[in-house]
Design an enzyme around this catalytic site. Sequence first.
Site, PDB file in Angstrom:
ATOM      1  N   LYS A   1       0.850  -1.191   0.000  1.00 16.65           N
ATOM      2  CA  LYS A   1       0.000   0.000   0.000  1.00 16.65           C
ATOM      3  C   LYS A   1       0.886   1.240   0.000  1.00 16.65           C
ATOM      4  CE  LYS A   1      -4.437   0.196   2.274  1.00 16.65           C
ATOM      5  NZ  LYS A   1      -5.043   0.216   3.608  1.00 16.65           N
TER       6      LYS A   1
HETATM    7  C1  E4P Z   1      -8.303   0.985   3.187  1.00 13.56           C
HETATM    8  O1  E4P Z   1      -7.479   0.258   2.654  1.00 13.56           O
HETATM    9  C2  E4P Z   1      -8.111   1.645   4.475  1.00 13.56           C
HETATM   10  O2  E4P Z   1      -7.443   0.791   5.374  1.00 13.56           O
HETATM   11  C3  E4P Z   1      -9.378   2.048   5.165  1.00 13.56           C
HETATM   12  O3  E4P Z   1     -10.515   1.820   4.420  1.00 13.56           O
HETATM   13  C4  E4P Z   1      -9.252   3.357   5.856  1.00 13.56           C
HETATM   14  O4  E4P Z   1     -10.458   3.946   6.114  1.00 13.56           O
HETATM   15  P1  E4P Z   1     -10.851   4.738   7.422  1.00 13.56           P
HETATM   16  O5  E4P Z   1      -9.603   4.916   8.250  1.00 13.56           O
HETATM   17  O6  E4P Z   1     -11.431   6.008   6.939  1.00 13.56           O
HETATM   18  O7  E4P Z   1     -11.851   3.852   8.103  1.00 13.56           O
END
Ligand code: E4P
Length: 246
Positions: free
Chosen positions: A84
């Site tokens: 990521k």
């Molecule tokens: C996606 O890969 C992220 O981990 C995740 O959806 C983050 O979202 P949030 O922190 O707004 O819940």
Amino acid sequence: MEIYLDTADIDEIREAVKMGVISGVTTNPSLMQRAGRGDYRQVTQEICYLVHGPISAEVVGTEAGQMIEEAMEIALWSPYVVIKVPITTGGLEAISTLAETELDADNICQGCEWMDDCPLDRDMAREMALMQGIRTNATLAFSTNQALLAARAGASYVSPFVGRLDEIGHEGMAVVAEAAQIFAMYGLETEIIAASIRHPLHVTEAALAGADIATVPYAVLQKMVKHPLTNIGVERFLDDWKKVSP
Ligand code: E4P
């Protein structure tokens, strides 16, 4: 549309795997913190062992060089790992470099304590890693243009953050819908992961908007399963059966 679980909590992942509905997992440093885990490699390798699907693990470097270095290390944790990378100038540079970089597949799954029980032996893991190369998930996408840039840079996945956009009064799902339309028009192969999902309706909307995947928190997955009429229906069947069963 596939469903991934958005968590680093091993117990939640075990429960979701039992249902047979999730095909991948996304993690990030905040989810690791929430799960009370600092051992990112061990957690990721255990998740890979449990799920056998794409598992996103995030870099924490901010410069392209740091991100690439970290990514090369993380990519060796398992052939299921997807790196990521945030969509910044340096992030895009890292994504495009990683798309062209060969993985040191001979060292795949090093230090994995699940290796002996894993149906994927080292040769299979090596072959899989060589075939796939280093896959990336371009994260923190808040605009359609960012999604387009991620695809052009060669990201395997891009993650528009729907809920966080909704929370500041924008329509998060529009990014998913527009990216899906553009990727289809121009034959871009990057898969769209609808992320930052807040409730079950987001999941339905993501599917209708053309997302390839929605990554959902465990609480949302549980809500997706439940319907009061299902519970009432089960109770009624059981009551009726008791009246006639010997
Ligand atoms: C996606 O890969 C992220 O981990 C995740 O959806 C983050 O979202 P949030 O922190 O707004 O819940």
